[in-house]
Scaffold this motif. Sequence first.
Motif, PDB file in Angstrom:
ATOM      1  N   SER A 115     -14.355  74.232 -72.222  1.00 20.41           N
ATOM      2  CA  SER A 115     -14.313  72.781 -72.344  1.00 20.41           C
ATOM      3  C   SER A 115     -15.721  72.204 -72.552  1.00 20.41           C
ATOM      4  O   SER A 115     -16.410  72.539 -73.502  1.00 20.41           O
ATOM      5  CB  SER A 115     -13.626  72.191 -71.110  1.00 20.41           C
ATOM      6  OG  SER A 115     -13.314  70.831 -71.289  1.00 20.41           O
ATOM      7  N   MET A 116     -16.167  71.347 -71.654  1.00 19.20           N
ATOM      8  CA  MET A 116     -17.504  70.767 -71.756  1.00 19.20           C
ATOM      9  C   MET A 116     -18.576  71.853 -71.764  1.00 19.20           C
ATOM     10  O   MET A 116     -19.627  71.713 -72.413  1.00 19.20           O
ATOM     11  CB  MET A 116     -17.735  69.819 -70.575  1.00 19.20           C
ATOM     12  CG  MET A 116     -19.041  69.079 -70.611  1.00 19.20           C
ATOM     13  SD  MET A 116     -19.057  67.768 -71.827  1.00 19.20           S
ATOM     14  CE  MET A 116     -20.463  66.820 -71.236  1.00 19.20           C
ATOM     15  N   GLY A 117     -18.312  72.957 -71.064  1.00 20.08           N
ATOM     16  CA  GLY A 117     -19.260  74.074 -71.061  1.00 20.08           C
ATOM     17  C   GLY A 117     -19.437  74.666 -72.445  1.00 20.08           C
ATOM     18  O   GLY A 117     -20.521  75.142 -72.798  1.00 20.08           O
ATOM     19  N   GLY A 118     -18.363  74.638 -73.253  1.00 15.94           N
ATOM     20  CA  GLY A 118     -18.466  75.103 -74.626  1.00 15.94           C
ATOM     21  C   GLY A 118     -19.273  74.151 -75.485  1.00 15.94           C
ATOM     22  O   GLY A 118     -20.082  74.567 -76.318  1.00 15.94           O
ATOM     23  N   VAL A 119     -19.046  72.851 -75.289  1.00 14.33           N
ATOM     24  CA  VAL A 119     -19.796  71.830 -76.042  1.00 14.33           C
ATOM     25  C   VAL A 119     -21.278  71.893 -75.681  1.00 14.33           C
ATOM     26  O   VAL A 119     -22.155  71.865 -76.563  1.00 14.33           O
ATOM     27  CB  VAL A 119     -19.232  70.425 -75.752  1.00 14.33           C
ATOM     28  CG1 VAL A 119     -20.110  69.346 -76.377  1.00 14.33           C
ATOM     29  CG2 VAL A 119     -17.803  70.309 -76.268  1.00 14.33           C
ATOM     30  N   SER A 120     -21.582  71.987 -74.393  1.00 19.49           N
ATOM     31  CA  SER A 120     -22.978  72.030 -73.949  1.00 19.49           C
ATOM     32  C   SER A 120     -23.676  73.294 -74.434  1.00 19.49           C
ATOM     33  O   SER A 120     -24.864  73.260 -74.782  1.00 19.49           O
ATOM     34  CB  SER A 120     -23.041  71.950 -72.418  1.00 19.49           C
ATOM     35  OG  SER A 120     -22.475  70.737 -71.957  1.00 19.49           O
ATOM     36  N   SER A 121     -22.949  74.397 -74.468  1.00 22.38           N
ATOM     37  CA  SER A 121     -23.522  75.651 -74.972  1.00 22.38           C
ATOM     38  C   SER A 121     -23.834  75.530 -76.458  1.00 22.38           C
ATOM     39  O   SER A 121     -24.884  76.001 -76.929  1.00 22.38           O
ATOM     40  CB  SER A 121     -22.551  76.811 -74.728  1.00 22.38           C
ATOM     41  OG  SER A 121     -22.353  77.027 -73.351  1.00 22.38           O
ATOM     42  N   PHE A 122     -22.927  74.899 -77.200  1.00 19.26           N
ATOM     43  CA  PHE A 122     -23.166  74.712 -78.630  1.00 19.26           C
ATOM     44  C   PHE A 122     -24.372  73.801 -78.840  1.00 19.26           C
ATOM     45  O   PHE A 122     -25.212  74.054 -79.709  1.00 19.26           O
ATOM     46  CB  PHE A 122     -21.927  74.124 -79.298  1.00 19.26           C
ATOM     47  CG  PHE A 122     -21.983  74.150 -80.806  1.00 19.26           C
ATOM     48  CD1 PHE A 122     -21.577  75.276 -81.505  1.00 19.26           C
ATOM     49  CD2 PHE A 122     -22.457  73.057 -81.518  1.00 19.26           C
ATOM     50  CE1 PHE A 122     -21.637  75.313 -82.895  1.00 19.26           C
ATOM     51  CE2 PHE A 122     -22.523  73.081 -82.906  1.00 19.26           C
ATOM     52  CZ  PHE A 122     -22.116  74.219 -83.594  1.00 19.26           C
ATOM     53  N   ARG A 123     -24.470  72.749 -78.034  1.00 19.59           N
ATOM     54  CA  ARG A 123     -25.614  71.846 -78.150  1.00 19.59           C
ATOM     55  C   ARG A 123     -26.913  72.584 -77.830  1.00 19.59           C
ATOM     56  O   ARG A 123     -27.942  72.359 -78.480  1.00 19.59           O
ATOM     57  CB  ARG A 123     -25.447  70.633 -77.235  1.00 19.59           C
ATOM     58  CG  ARG A 123     -26.593  69.637 -77.356  1.00 19.59           C
ATOM     59  CD  ARG A 123     -26.254  68.278 -76.822  1.00 19.59           C
ATOM     60  NE  ARG A 123     -25.212  67.620 -77.596  1.00 19.59           N
ATOM     61  CZ  ARG A 123     -25.386  67.051 -78.787  1.00 19.59           C
ATOM     62  NH1 ARG A 123     -26.583  67.102 -79.370  1.00 19.59           N
ATOM     63  NH2 ARG A 123     -24.389  66.462 -79.396  1.00 19.59           N
ATOM     64  N   ALA A 132     -16.433  79.786 -77.235  1.00 14.74           N
ATOM     65  CA  ALA A 132     -16.019  78.457 -76.760  1.00 14.74           C
ATOM     66  C   ALA A 132     -14.522  78.496 -76.481  1.00 14.74           C
ATOM     67  O   ALA A 132     -13.742  78.989 -77.302  1.00 14.74           O
ATOM     68  CB  ALA A 132     -16.340  77.399 -77.810  1.00 14.74           C
ATOM     69  N   ILE A 133     -14.120  77.971 -75.329  1.00 15.56           N
ATOM     70  CA  ILE A 133     -12.703  77.960 -74.933  1.00 15.56           C
ATOM     71  C   ILE A 133     -12.283  76.513 -74.685  1.00 15.56           C
ATOM     72  O   ILE A 133     -12.762  75.870 -73.754  1.00 15.56           O
ATOM     73  CB  ILE A 133     -12.474  78.793 -73.651  1.00 15.56           C
ATOM     74  CG1 ILE A 133     -12.985  80.226 -73.829  1.00 15.56           C
ATOM     75  CG2 ILE A 133     -10.994  78.802 -73.279  1.00 15.56           C
ATOM     76  CD1 ILE A 133     -12.953  81.043 -72.544  1.00 15.56           C
ATOM     77  N   GLY A 134     -11.384  75.991 -75.522  1.00 14.15           N
ATOM     78  CA  GLY A 134     -10.886  74.628 -75.332  1.00 14.15           C
ATOM     79  C   GLY A 134     -11.972  73.575 -75.367  1.00 14.15           C
ATOM     80  O   GLY A 134     -11.945  72.634 -74.565  1.00 14.15           O
ATOM     81  N   ALA A 135     -12.911  73.702 -76.287  1.00 13.03           N
ATOM     82  CA  ALA A 135     -14.047  72.770 -76.348  1.00 13.03           C
ATOM     83  C   ALA A 135     -13.757  71.613 -77.305  1.00 13.03           C
ATOM     84  O   ALA A 135     -13.412  71.843 -78.466  1.00 13.03           O
ATOM     85  CB  ALA A 135     -15.304  73.510 -76.784  1.00 13.03           C
ATOM     86  N   PRO A 136     -13.921  70.374 -76.856  1.00 14.50           N
ATOM     87  CA  PRO A 136     -13.658  69.199 -77.712  1.00 14.50           C
ATOM     88  C   PRO A 136     -14.872  68.860 -78.584  1.00 14.50           C
ATOM     89  O   PRO A 136     -15.616  67.917 -78.312  1.00 14.50           O
ATOM     90  CB  PRO A 136     -13.378  68.095 -76.689  1.00 14.50           C
ATOM     91  CG  PRO A 136     -14.216  68.483 -75.495  1.00 14.50           C
ATOM     92  CD  PRO A 136     -14.231  69.987 -75.463  1.00 14.50           C
ATOM     93  N   PHE A 137     -15.067  69.607 -79.654  1.00 12.72           N
ATOM     94  CA  PHE A 137     -16.254  69.423 -80.492  1.00 12.72           C
ATOM     95  C   PHE A 137     -16.258  68.074 -81.213  1.00 12.72           C
ATOM     96  O   PHE A 137     -17.321  67.562 -81.550  1.00 12.72           O
ATOM     97  CB  PHE A 137     -16.357  70.562 -81.505  1.00 12.72           C
ATOM     98  CG  PHE A 137     -16.707  71.885 -80.889  1.00 12.72           C
ATOM     99  CD1 PHE A 137     -17.963  72.089 -80.344  1.00 12.72           C
ATOM    100  CD2 PHE A 137     -15.782  72.914 -80.827  1.00 12.72           C
ATOM    101  CE1 PHE A 137     -18.301  73.306 -79.760  1.00 12.72           C
ATOM    102  CE2 PHE A 137     -16.107  74.136 -80.254  1.00 12.72           C
ATOM    103  CZ  PHE A 137     -17.366  74.336 -79.720  1.00 12.72           C
ATOM    104  N   ASN A 138     -15.078  67.513 -81.454  1.00 12.91           N
ATOM    105  CA  ASN A 138     -15.011  66.185 -82.075  1.00 12.91           C
ATOM    106  C   ASN A 138     -14.545  65.147 -81.059  1.00 12.91           C
ATOM    107  O   ASN A 138     -13.907  64.147 -81.408  1.00 12.91           O
ATOM    108  CB  ASN A 138     -14.081  66.200 -83.299  1.00 12.91           C
ATOM    109  CG  ASN A 138     -14.279  64.992 -84.200  1.00 12.91           C
ATOM    110  OD1 ASN A 138     -15.303  64.310 -84.135  1.00 12.91           O
ATOM    111  ND2 ASN A 138     -13.287  64.713 -85.037  1.00 12.91           N
ATOM    112  N   ASP A 139     -14.884  65.414 -79.806  1.00  9.54           N
ATOM    113  CA  ASP A 139     -14.581  64.504 -78.704  1.00  9.54           C
ATOM    114  C   ASP A 139     -13.072  64.249 -78.598  1.00  9.54           C
ATOM    115  O   ASP A 139     -12.267  65.099 -78.983  1.00  9.54           O
ATOM    116  CB  ASP A 139     -15.355  63.198 -78.855  1.00  9.54           C
ATOM    117  CG  ASP A 139     -15.943  62.723 -77.521  1.00  9.54           C
ATOM    118  OD1 ASP A 139     -15.265  62.899 -76.492  1.00  9.54           O
ATOM    119  OD2 ASP A 139     -17.061  62.180 -77.515  1.00  9.54           O
ATOM    120  N   PHE A 140     -12.683  63.076 -78.088  1.00  4.18           N
ATOM    121  CA  PHE A 140     -11.267  62.785 -77.847  1.00  4.18           C
ATOM    122  C   PHE A 140     -10.781  61.588 -78.663  1.00  4.18           C
ATOM    123  O   PHE A 140      -9.820  60.931 -78.292  1.00  4.18           O
ATOM    124  CB  PHE A 140     -11.051  62.511 -76.357  1.00  4.18           C
ATOM    125  CG  PHE A 140     -11.439  63.662 -75.471  1.00  4.18           C
ATOM    126  CD1 PHE A 140     -10.583  64.737 -75.290  1.00  4.18           C
ATOM    127  CD2 PHE A 140     -12.680  63.684 -74.847  1.00  4.18           C
ATOM    128  CE1 PHE A 140     -10.944  65.807 -74.479  1.00  4.18           C
ATOM    129  CE2 PHE A 140     -13.047  64.750 -74.044  1.00  4.18           C
ATOM    130  CZ  PHE A 140     -12.176  65.822 -73.859  1.00  4.18           C
TER     131      PHE A 140
END
Length: 306
Positions: A162-170, A189-197
């Motif tokens: 989730s957010m951990g995937g987004v933060s890792s990508f950042r 990345a597992i269940g990461a909202p790359f384009n937010d919600f």
Amino acid sequence: MQKKVYFLFLVILLSIVVMGCENRENTKSISENQTTNEEQSTNTNEKISSNIDSSDPLTTNQTAVPTLFIHGYGGTARSFKGMLSRFEENSWGKNELTLTVQPDGIISEIGEWKNESNNPMIQVLFADNKNNEWNQAEWIKDVLTYLKTVYQINEVNLVGHSMGGVSSFRYLVTYGNEKTLPIVTNFVAIGAPFNDFLSGNEEQSLNDLTQNGPLVSSERYKDFTTRIKQYPKMTKMLNIVGNLQDGSEGDGTVSIRSGLSIGYLMQTTEMNYREEIVTGSQASHSQLHENTQVDELVADFIWSTP
């Protein structure tokens, strides 16, 4: 007269003996049938177990490269506890350290780093577990700096939910190419909202999303678009998203389209990228890191035997 009585007595006695033998044979026959049925039941169970055991178990290549597991928004030590335990049970990896990062970047640790080729796993916890992705990316950098300085670790893998995937990508598009930091070889990345919600992409086909990117882009996605060329080319990425198949087009929290949106940026810049959609009732957002199919996808991607 006495002979007739005696003869009649013998006939009756013989009949009683024959009937008794028949009863014993019937009883014996029933017992044998019961035993046979129990054996059949046991044999059936053995066949079922045999079928389960006959499937080739996943074997992993054992290295000394640590894999860091980063929880999502509001996550705790429990977030990846189940996955790490299952990995250990399957002999895919060994849980070595838990690192907790304070808001000022100070890191405390629990466990012991042994520098052994046992696929060491490190759980990363943010003391402020509801902070934004920019600060979390900074904390990931602090963790990698710590591992490099204290344990001379030059290579890691990242797994973020989730957010951990987004933060890792950042982190990867901000610091992934810095030579003073450990190289990130594999990123999941597992269940990461790359384009937010945000809404507006519900009617877009997944094929069109892959070919052209999302119809509506969040500020997060726009920022990733400007930074994608800074993604380190040596870092392979596996993107896992969930689909409950209940009409929600997602895992109940993150939509498929938000999760897969990053694929357009990765493919257009020719990065090493792969994506997987996990379906079913255990594909809900909070269950993705409890899903054994996800376990195998992660372990195979990071530690597959060459």
